[in-house]
Design a protein around this motif. Structure first.
Motif, short mmCIF file in Angstrom:
data_model
loop_
_atom_site.label_atom_id
_atom_site.label_comp_id
_atom_site.label_asym_id
_atom_site.label_seq_id
_atom_site.Cartn_x
_atom_site.Cartn_y
_atom_site.Cartn_z
N VAL A 98 10.17 10.85 -16.26
CA VAL A 98 9.78 10.70 -14.85
C VAL A 98 9.58 9.23 -14.48
O VAL A 98 10.02 8.78 -13.42
N PHE A 99 8.94 8.45 -15.37
CA PHE A 99 8.53 7.09 -15.01
C PHE A 99 8.91 6.13 -16.13
O PHE A 99 9.42 6.53 -17.17
N THR A 157 0.85 -1.21 0.00
CA THR A 157 0.00 0.00 0.00
C THR A 157 0.88 1.25 0.00
O THR A 157 0.65 2.19 -0.77
N GLY A 158 1.87 1.23 0.89
CA GLY A 158 2.78 2.38 0.99
C GLY A 158 3.51 2.62 -0.32
O GLY A 158 3.62 3.76 -0.79
N TRP A 159 4.00 1.57 -0.91
CA TRP A 159 4.75 1.68 -2.18
C TRP A 159 3.85 2.27 -3.27
O TRP A 159 4.25 3.17 -4.02
N GLY A 160 2.64 1.74 -3.35
CA GLY A 160 1.69 2.23 -4.36
C GLY A 160 1.44 3.72 -4.19
O GLY A 160 1.49 4.50 -5.15
N LEU A 161 1.22 4.12 -2.93
CA LEU A 161 0.92 5.54 -2.66
C LEU A 161 2.10 6.43 -3.02
O LEU A 161 1.93 7.46 -3.68
N ILE A 162 3.29 6.01 -2.61
CA ILE A 162 4.46 6.87 -2.85
C ILE A 162 4.77 6.94 -4.35
O ILE A 162 5.23 7.97 -4.84
N THR A 163 4.48 5.86 -5.07
CA THR A 163 4.71 5.87 -6.52
C THR A 163 3.78 6.88 -7.20
O THR A 163 4.22 7.69 -8.02
N VAL A 164 2.51 6.84 -6.80
CA VAL A 164 1.55 7.80 -7.38
C VAL A 164 1.98 9.23 -7.05
O VAL A 164 2.00 10.12 -7.91
N LEU A 165 2.38 9.43 -5.78
CA LEU A 165 2.81 10.78 -5.37
C LEU A 165 4.05 11.22 -6.13
O LEU A 165 4.15 12.39 -6.54
N PHE A 166 4.98 10.31 -6.34
CA PHE A 166 6.21 10.65 -7.07
C PHE A 166 5.87 11.18 -8.46
O PHE A 166 6.36 12.24 -8.88
N VAL A 167 5.00 10.45 -9.14
CA VAL A 167 4.65 10.85 -10.52
C VAL A 167 3.90 12.19 -10.50
O VAL A 167 4.18 13.09 -11.31
N LEU A 168 2.98 12.35 -9.54
CA LEU A 168 2.21 13.61 -9.47
C LEU A 168 3.12 14.79 -9.18
O LEU A 168 3.04 15.84 -9.83
N VAL A 169 3.98 14.60 -8.17
CA VAL A 169 4.86 15.69 -7.74
C VAL A 169 5.81 16.11 -8.87
O VAL A 169 6.05 17.29 -9.10
N GLN A 224 13.60 8.81 -13.76
CA GLN A 224 13.82 9.40 -12.43
C GLN A 224 13.29 8.51 -11.31
O GLN A 224 13.89 8.39 -10.25
N TYR A 225 12.15 7.88 -11.56
CA TYR A 225 11.54 7.05 -10.52
C TYR A 225 12.43 5.86 -10.21
O TYR A 225 12.65 5.55 -9.03
N HIS A 226 12.95 5.21 -11.22
CA HIS A 226 13.81 4.03 -11.03
C HIS A 226 15.04 4.42 -10.22
O HIS A 226 15.43 3.73 -9.28
#
Lengths: 355, 572
Positions: A71-72, A15-27, A98-100
């Motif tokens: 970004v992704f 859950t945490g990973w999913g959330l932070i991934t979405v936030l990373f892309v949004l930010v 960047q995400y990787h």
């Protein structure tokens, strides 16, 4: 039991990973703050090629910060008019993104460096947490203690409706109003100048922030009071309601029949059962207090996590923003796990059910 | 109930007890200044925050410095302004450093330090992208073999403004960052033009970059009057005056070489209300730039016995810009018509409580020579605006709206979401436009997103504050066609305008330059790509603990930290 705990932990991690991934892309879809440097430079535009020079400088700065990469793993590219198939809009970027890079760093314990200061994000977070943790930790402990004491007291005195109304009124006040009211009432030369107005005073020696903070308690009173006052109502009222429910059940009648006073009945018999529904509220306190700390740290000029995050968000310092969000997320997931554990500890039926 | 009251009383007494045992020691000679934000970094290469620049300027020294009183550049580390000469198309600026200027270890500041600094500003591996662009006009430095303090900067530009720019960077100590002098053989032109070849030929560049990045920037020795003694991030920053500062040996040292306060404490208090309480309780001595409302409220309160108040006409102007590339705003008559819908005196009162002054254009009215006082001030006149719209080809429909070529006159006004003053301006314009039949949408936006959209030309109209300075006039970034896509948010493109801007930047004769500036103002009023609503007044509230000689200054940060000193007659 071990399998269940591991399963739960894995679920929380995902859950945490999913959330932070979405936030990373949004930010990272927002622009980087290079306007201040550009404007400073713009005052010095002298030659014919200055406009190009600015663009070159911006590009070089982005290259240094690693922002020129996609970004992704996949990116969305605008389609030219002759390309009609929607599938052509998506592009696979491979691991060169960047995400990787960020995730790879994270797995090695590296949260990256601040865009503004080039300091490691972990260092910035650690120094901010040294202020926020004692503040929110103390606020959580005080809130739990006070809500239990106040809950028991109110449950044993059904006539105190005015106090309940007062608690409802407090609950309706936003934290910044409470903090400013406390400031204007208790740190104001026109009223009562009892407490310091801001900050933590001047620390001239090399004492660590946490030791210093605890040795200067007056600076903590108003921030703590703001957090506790705004967090107190919900658990207290829930506890009162739960205690009153328990007080009507047959086992408490038996306790009364044994000759115990109402206070003793509530404290010795009803409280343990009444606390069960409150555990979730208590475990939500830490993340809620962390959110409240943003306001309190700004008003009382405390150098904590809330202020670090607010400043980083205002200046689009993404590595710091993501690092801060990770900490808040970890706190949230940990407290959920704690709630699970506390339920099982307090209610033997749950343990038996699991076994 | 009794036990509850008792508990409450015990809690209150406990809190008071805690307060009593908490001390707030402050050095009696320190001057405590409020800052809203932390400088974040004191690295001269990275710092952009005004607070960081303020401190860096107190720790380090530059060749020249801008003097707010005389409104010109004055020599700081340099003995005098540079001697200007020409070599073909190049401009040569010859400097001589002050003989008194020394580093903290007693070594003199010499031309080699300046050469070293210029090489660091171009050093690959360091965050110097903006510095490289900013000082890219310095092609080379020639050291004088006969005088270690003399050198010549070879500059590309013919602009008069390069004199100031050639000397406003901080001089770094070679003895501290490069004690072996490994950068001395590296030619500056090679560093500027081919960094790859420079790094390959001179590996010392990599070593220097590594050394620079790993040493804490706040420990970097400077030749300024103060030294950093404490910095608790987001809390406070303390500067101590050097006991042996070199400028004390300068005979008749000018104002900008005098440091009056033995200690400067910058206290970081983000919230305005908290900062005002701290000032009134004597926890800080100086509150620069309070809101106009709070400034006036305190000025008329009983606190005047403990505080004094100063104002200075600043170069911070609030402007409304029109995107001249938008179809509805391409005609200058339309823009002039819309300019007449701003009730500027009312806005000055509403947003600045009267603490602002008006101007016909971007030139400050205090520059008597350049300010075009023959032009009328923008006036609020909806009737004349309607006439101009008709002249621009807009036709009013029976329902009161304006149309041209099948399109209605409807606009968006964007501004920074957190700026209440800008919001008032947008709303006043919206109300006036509505009465005239123009549909206006107020669009508060995030600051960074607003700038991005302004650069791309996706905004119709905007409200923003621009920070000017009295030292030079440079309209290239904001109004030249070459600034489009960078800082020319109006996307104004005018051949006559470009010609005038170029001529202003290279004109060396003061009278001719003033004449060009006056013509440029006339053009701006005719074309109306932007309207200057007002110039703000800098505000300052100071404790009477400080010497009453404290003055507000016209340039940022609104005070001169060097001039602050505790009042000898008052005790805290």
């Amino acid at each position: 039991m071990v399998r269940r705990v591991l399963g739960r932990f894995l679920q929380l991690l995902l859950t945490g990973w999913g959330l932070i991934t979405v936030l990373f892309v949004l930010v990272h879809s927002l622009p980087v703050n290079d306007a201040q440097a550009t404007e400073r430079l713009a005052d010095r535009l002298e030659t014919e090629t200055s406009a190009e020079k600015i663009q070159q400088a911006q590009q070089a700065a982005r290259l240094r910060l690693g922002l020129t990469k996609p970004v992704f793993y996949i990116s969305y590219a605008p389609v030219s008019q002759h390309q009609m198939r929607p599938a052509a809009r998506w592009r696979w970027n491979g691991t060169h993104n960047q995400y990787h890079q960020w995730l790879n760093g994270l797995l090695h314990g590296n949260l990256g460096r601040s865009y503004r200061t080039e300091e490691p994000v972990s260092t910035l977070l650690a120094s901010a947490l040294l202020v926020t943790l004692p503040l929110t930790g103390l606020a959580a402990l005080l809130t739990i203690g006070l809500s239990v004491v106040l809950g028991l007291w109110l449950a044993s005195r059904p006539g105190l409706r005015w106090l309940l109304t007062g608690l409802y009124a407090l609950d309706s006040l936003p934290i910044f109003v409470v903090a400013l009211l406390l400031l204007l009432l208790l740190a104001n030369p026109d009223f009562l100048a009892l407490f310091p107005t801001y900050g933590l005073g001047m620390q001239d020696d090399e004492t660590s922030s946490i030791v210093y903070l605890l040795s200067q308690p007056a600076f903590l009173v108003l921030p703590l009071a703001s957090l506790v006052i705004t967090a107190l109502t919900e658990p207290t009222l829930q506890l009162v309601s739960a205690l009153r429910h328990e007080a009507g059940l047959p086992y408490t009648q038996t306790a009364r029949a044994k000759g115990l006073l109402e206070k003793q009945v509530l404290r010795r018999h009803a409280l343990r059962n009444a606390l069960l529904p409150i555990f979730t509220l208590f475990t939500e306190l830490v993340p809620n207090l962390l959110a409240g700390a943003v306001v309190v740290e700004l008003i009382f000029a405390l150098p904590g996590l809330g202020r670090l995050l607010a400043d980083a968000a205002a200046t689009h310092d993404y590595p710091v923003v993501l690092g801060g969000i990770l900490v808040v997320l970890a706190a949230r997931l940990l407290t959920l796990a704690l709630a699970d554990w506390l339920y099982q500890l307090a209610d033997p039926r749950l343990r038996i059910g699991i076994q | 109930m009794k036990s509850f009251s008792f508990g409450l009383l015990a809690l209150l007494l406990g809190c008071i007890g805690l307060t009593a045992c908490t001390s707030q020691p402050d050095a009696p000679e320190s001057v405590r200044i409020r800052w809203a934000t932390d400088p974040q970094t004191l690295d001269p290469l990275l710092a952009t925050a005004p607070q960081a620049i303020e401190v860096i300027n107190l720790l380090h020294g530059s060749l020249l410095v801008g003097d707010y009183q005389s409104q010109r550049y004055v020599p700081w580390l340099a003995q005098s302004l540079p001697v200007v000469s020409r070599r073909d198309s190049l401009t040569l600026l010859t400097y001589t450093l002050r003989p008194e200027a020394t580093w903290d270890n007693g070594q003199p500041v010499v031309a080699r330090d300046v050469a070293f600094t210029l090489k660091v500003l171009n050093c690959p591996g360091l965050p110097t992208e903006y510095m490289r662009a900013q000082y890219g006009f310095v092609l080379d430095i020639e050291l004088d073999a006969s005088n270690a303090r003399r050198f010549t900067l070879v500059c590309q530009s013919a602009s008069q403004d390069i004199i100031g720019s050639s000397g406003d960077y901080l001089i770094l100590p070679e003895y501290s960052l490069d004690p072996q002098g490994t950068l001395r053989p590296v030619p500056l032109p090679l560093l500027r033009t081919d960094t790859l070849a420079a790094v390959q030929r001179y590996p010392a560049l990599r070593a220097l970059a590594h050394r620079y990045r790993t040493s804490p920037p706040n420990k970097l020795p400077g030749c300024g009057p103060y030294t950093l003694t404490a910095w608790a991030k987001n809390r406070y920053l303390r500067l101590q005056r050097k006991s042996k500062w070199w400028a004390r040996n300068v005979r008749n040292a000018p104002r900008w070489l005098q440091a009056n306060a033995p200690q400067l404490d910058f206290r970081i208090i983000p919230d305005d209300a908290t900062a005002l309480l701290a000032l009134r309780r004597g926890s800080i001595d100086l509150y620069p730039m309070p809101t106009a409302r709070e400034f006036n409220r305190l000025r008329h309160s009983a606190d005047t016995a403990n505080l004094f108040f100063r104002v200075a006409d600043s170069y911070d102007m609030t402007v409304v810009g029109f995107n001249t590339q938008r179809p509805a705003l391409q005609n200058a008559l339309t823009r002039r018509a819309l300019s007449m819908l701003f009730d500027i005196p009312g806005l000055v009162q509403a947003t600045q409580q009267g603490l602002a002054y008006r101007s016909v254009s971007l030139i400050n009215p205090h520059d008597k020579l350049a300010y075009n006082d023959s032009l009328p001030l923008p006036a609020f006149n909806p009737k004349a605006a309607a006439g101009l719209l008709q002249q621009a080809g807009w036709r009013r429909q029976p329902n009161g709206t304006w149309w041209q070529d099948g399109k209605q006159l409807a606009l968006g006004v964007s501004y920074k979401a957190e700026d209440s003053g800008h919001e008032i301006i947008a709303l006043q314009f919206q109300a006036a436009a509505k009465k005239l039949g123009i549909l206006v949408k107020a669009q508060p936006r995030n600051s960074e997103l607003l700038k991005k959209r302004l650069r791309k030309g996706e905004i119709d109209m905007y409200v923003r504050t621009m920070h000017g300075n009295p030292f030079s006039y440079n309209f290239k970034p904001i109004l030249h066609s070459k600034g489009i896509g960078i800082l020319n948010y109006t996307h104004f493109q005018n051949a006559e305008g470009d010609r005038l801007i170029d001529a202003i930047s290279v004109e060396q004769n003061t009278m001719r330059k003033a004449k060009l500036l006056r013509r440029f103002q006339t053009l701006l009023q005719q074309e109306s790509p932007l309207v200057v609503l007002y110039f703000a007044r800098h505000r300052l509230i100071a404790s009477r603990r400080l010497s009453p000689t404290v003055q507000a200054t016209s340039i940022q940060p609104g005070y001169d930290a060097l001039q602050l000193k505790p009042n000898s007659s008052s005790r805290r």
